[in-house]
Design a protein around this motif. Structure first.
Motif, mmCIF file in Angstrom:
data_model
loop_
_atom_site.group_PDB
_atom_site.id
_atom_site.type_symbol
_atom_site.label_atom_id
_atom_site.label_comp_id
_atom_site.label_asym_id
_atom_site.label_seq_id
_atom_site.Cartn_x
_atom_site.Cartn_y
_atom_site.Cartn_z
ATOM 1 N N ILE A 52 38.301 42.103 32.912
ATOM 2 C CA ILE A 52 39.083 43.160 33.561
ATOM 3 C C ILE A 52 40.224 43.620 32.668
ATOM 4 C CG2 ILE A 52 40.653 43.599 35.502
ATOM 5 C CD1 ILE A 52 38.665 41.954 37.219
ATOM 6 N N ASN A 53 40.800 42.704 31.906
ATOM 7 C CA ASN A 53 41.895 43.073 31.011
ATOM 8 C C ASN A 53 41.447 43.927 29.830
ATOM 9 O OD1 ASN A 53 43.912 41.948 32.532
ATOM 10 N ND2 ASN A 53 43.872 39.980 31.462
ATOM 11 N N GLN A 54 40.143 44.104 29.666
ATOM 12 C CA GLN A 54 39.640 45.012 28.633
ATOM 13 C C GLN A 54 39.751 46.476 29.079
ATOM 14 O OE1 GLN A 54 35.687 43.705 27.502
ATOM 15 N NE2 GLN A 54 36.399 41.629 27.138
ATOM 16 N N VAL A 55 40.072 46.687 30.347
ATOM 17 C CA VAL A 55 40.245 48.036 30.907
ATOM 18 C C VAL A 55 41.743 48.327 30.964
ATOM 19 C CG1 VAL A 55 39.827 49.519 32.903
ATOM 20 C CG2 VAL A 55 38.173 47.719 32.312
ATOM 21 N N ASP A 56 42.161 49.466 30.385
ATOM 22 C CA ASP A 56 43.561 49.860 30.491
ATOM 23 C C ASP A 56 43.899 50.126 31.953
ATOM 24 O OD1 ASP A 56 44.057 49.755 27.765
ATOM 25 O OD2 ASP A 56 43.425 51.839 27.443
ATOM 26 N N HIS A 57 44.977 49.533 32.420
ATOM 27 C CA HIS A 57 45.442 49.709 33.795
ATOM 28 C C HIS A 57 44.328 49.429 34.812
ATOM 29 C CE1 HIS A 57 49.150 51.329 32.206
ATOM 30 N NE2 HIS A 57 48.439 52.158 31.459
ATOM 31 N N PRO A 58 43.896 48.159 34.890
ATOM 32 C CA PRO A 58 42.797 47.827 35.803
ATOM 33 C C PRO A 58 43.082 48.177 37.263
ATOM 34 C CG PRO A 58 43.809 45.828 34.901
ATOM 35 C CD PRO A 58 44.388 46.988 34.163
ATOM 36 N N GLU A 59 44.332 48.319 37.606
ATOM 37 C CA GLU A 59 44.658 48.696 38.984
ATOM 38 C C GLU A 59 44.184 50.120 39.301
ATOM 39 O OE1 GLU A 59 48.095 50.025 36.454
ATOM 40 O OE2 GLU A 59 46.866 48.222 36.553
ATOM 41 N N THR A 60 43.812 50.875 38.269
ATOM 42 C CA THR A 60 43.327 52.242 38.484
ATOM 43 C C THR A 60 41.798 52.333 38.487
ATOM 44 O OG1 THR A 60 43.416 52.789 36.126
ATOM 45 C CG2 THR A 60 45.410 53.214 37.431
ATOM 46 N N ARG A 98 37.410 37.852 46.063
ATOM 47 C CA ARG A 98 38.867 37.733 46.242
ATOM 48 C C ARG A 98 39.612 37.966 44.930
ATOM 49 N NH1 ARG A 98 37.591 33.203 49.724
ATOM 50 N NH2 ARG A 98 38.342 31.776 48.120
ATOM 51 N N ARG A 99 39.067 37.468 43.830
ATOM 52 C CA ARG A 99 39.717 37.702 42.532
ATOM 53 C C ARG A 99 39.623 39.165 42.132
ATOM 54 N NH1 ARG A 99 39.032 33.802 37.628
ATOM 55 N NH2 ARG A 99 41.177 34.405 37.253
ATOM 56 N N LEU A 100 38.494 39.795 42.371
ATOM 57 C CA LEU A 100 38.364 41.225 42.066
ATOM 58 C C LEU A 100 39.411 42.028 42.830
ATOM 59 C CD1 LEU A 100 34.473 41.699 42.095
ATOM 60 C CD2 LEU A 100 35.985 41.842 40.098
ATOM 61 N N LYS A 101 39.614 41.699 44.104
ATOM 62 C CA LYS A 101 40.599 42.427 44.906
ATOM 63 C C LYS A 101 42.024 42.140 44.446
ATOM 64 C CE LYS A 101 39.863 45.000 47.616
ATOM 65 N NZ LYS A 101 39.570 46.464 47.411
ATOM 66 N N THR A 102 42.251 40.966 43.903
ATOM 67 C CA THR A 102 43.578 40.649 43.374
ATOM 68 C C THR A 102 43.855 41.462 42.112
ATOM 69 O OG1 THR A 102 43.519 38.413 44.273
ATOM 70 C CG2 THR A 102 45.027 38.796 42.438
ATOM 71 N N CYS A 104 42.125 44.173 40.972
ATOM 72 C CA CYS A 104 41.824 45.610 41.120
ATOM 73 C C CYS A 104 41.929 45.995 42.589
ATOM 74 C CB CYS A 104 40.418 45.909 40.597
ATOM 75 S SG CYS A 104 40.103 45.287 38.943
ATOM 76 N N PRO A 105 43.142 45.983 43.134
ATOM 77 C CA PRO A 105 43.297 46.144 44.583
ATOM 78 C C PRO A 105 42.840 47.497 45.119
ATOM 79 C CG PRO A 105 45.433 46.226 43.465
ATOM 80 C CD PRO A 105 44.425 45.801 42.453
ATOM 81 N N ASN A 106 42.761 48.501 44.260
ATOM 82 C CA ASN A 106 42.384 49.841 44.722
ATOM 83 C C ASN A 106 40.906 50.164 44.513
ATOM 84 O OD1 ASN A 106 45.124 50.496 45.398
ATOM 85 N ND2 ASN A 106 45.499 50.620 43.196
ATOM 86 N N ALA A 107 40.169 49.220 43.950
ATOM 87 C CA ALA A 107 38.764 49.481 43.636
ATOM 88 C C ALA A 107 37.872 49.296 44.858
ATOM 89 C CB ALA A 107 38.289 48.554 42.522
ATOM 90 N N LYS A 108 36.910 50.190 44.989
ATOM 91 C CA LYS A 108 35.826 50.014 45.962
ATOM 92 C C LYS A 108 34.816 49.083 45.282
ATOM 93 C CE LYS A 108 32.943 50.896 49.318
ATOM 94 N NZ LYS A 108 33.081 51.048 50.721
ATOM 95 N N ILE A 109 34.432 48.007 45.953
ATOM 96 C CA ILE A 109 33.502 47.034 45.371
ATOM 97 C C ILE A 109 32.135 47.219 46.011
ATOM 98 C CG2 ILE A 109 32.985 44.582 45.065
ATOM 99 C CD1 ILE A 109 36.052 44.120 45.072
#
Length: 192
Positions: A52-60, A98-102, A104-109
């Motif tokens: 996930i840290n390979q993506v700039d601004h994973p929260e987006t 749960r880790r994905l939501k932590t 990347c809280p705005n991502a649709k999974i």
């Protein structure tokens, strides 16, 4: 126009379709995925932060399309038991979510079901059967239903494939991967 960020996670089946997804969505999405095979659920769990840290601004990140299954159900070195029991598999899927939501809280999974194996049962070093995969898929669907996660039923898509769509026990031709990619793209676009 701001492009959507999409993250693809999963095993070698994902590795097969991800270039097609990136190409198909290039006008509207930046599609990210690890070069690494995400393997079994525990490996995915411990590797998530790095990927996930390979993506700039994973929260987006807008959408995460994810699968695990083939490695979990496989009988490594022809063991009598799968690598992970359905119970362990279920627990790990929930922990990954749960880790994905932590991170990347705005991502649709979206979770993708595991695809079947070749109907002509080629010899495999780490075998599994379509019947076992169906059982693990049912386990995954129960977990995702509890979590409110949409399921992309790639199993049903690949169930229509014939022996000529496979290159071995579990992997597909480029034409087969393109069909899976189209289904993945459809699900992703419907979740913006």
């Amino acid at each position: 126009m701001q492009k959507h960020k999409v993250l693809l996670l999963g095993d070698s089946i994902r590795l097969g379709y991800c270039p097609h997804v990136r190409e198909s969505l290039k006008e509207t999405c930046d599609v990210y995925y690890p070069d690494d095979n995400c393997r079994y659920t525990t490996y995915t769990y411990v590797s998530l932060k790095n990927w996930i840290n390979q993506v700039d601004h994973p929260e987006t990140i807008s959408v995460i399309h994810w699968n695990n299954g083939h490695w979990d159900v496989a009988h490594w070195d022809k063991s009598s038991e799968s690598l992970n029991s359905p119970e362990v598999y279920a627990e790990m899927l929930e922990r990954i979510y749960r880790r994905l939501k932590t991170y990347c809280p705005n991502a649709k999974i979206i979770f993708a079901t595991t695809t079947p194996v070749n109907p002509v049962n080629h010899e495999a070093e780490n075998p599994r059967t379509t019947e076992e995969i169906m059982h693990y898929n049912e386990t995954a669907k129960q977990v995702m239903n509890k979590l409110g996660v949409e399921v992309n039923d790639l199993f049903s898509v690949a169930s229509r494939f014939t022996e000529t769509d496979f290159i071995d026990h579990a992997h597909f031709t480029e034409a087969g991967y393109k069909i899976l990619a189209d289904k993945v793209c459809e699900k992703i676009v419907n979740n913006f």
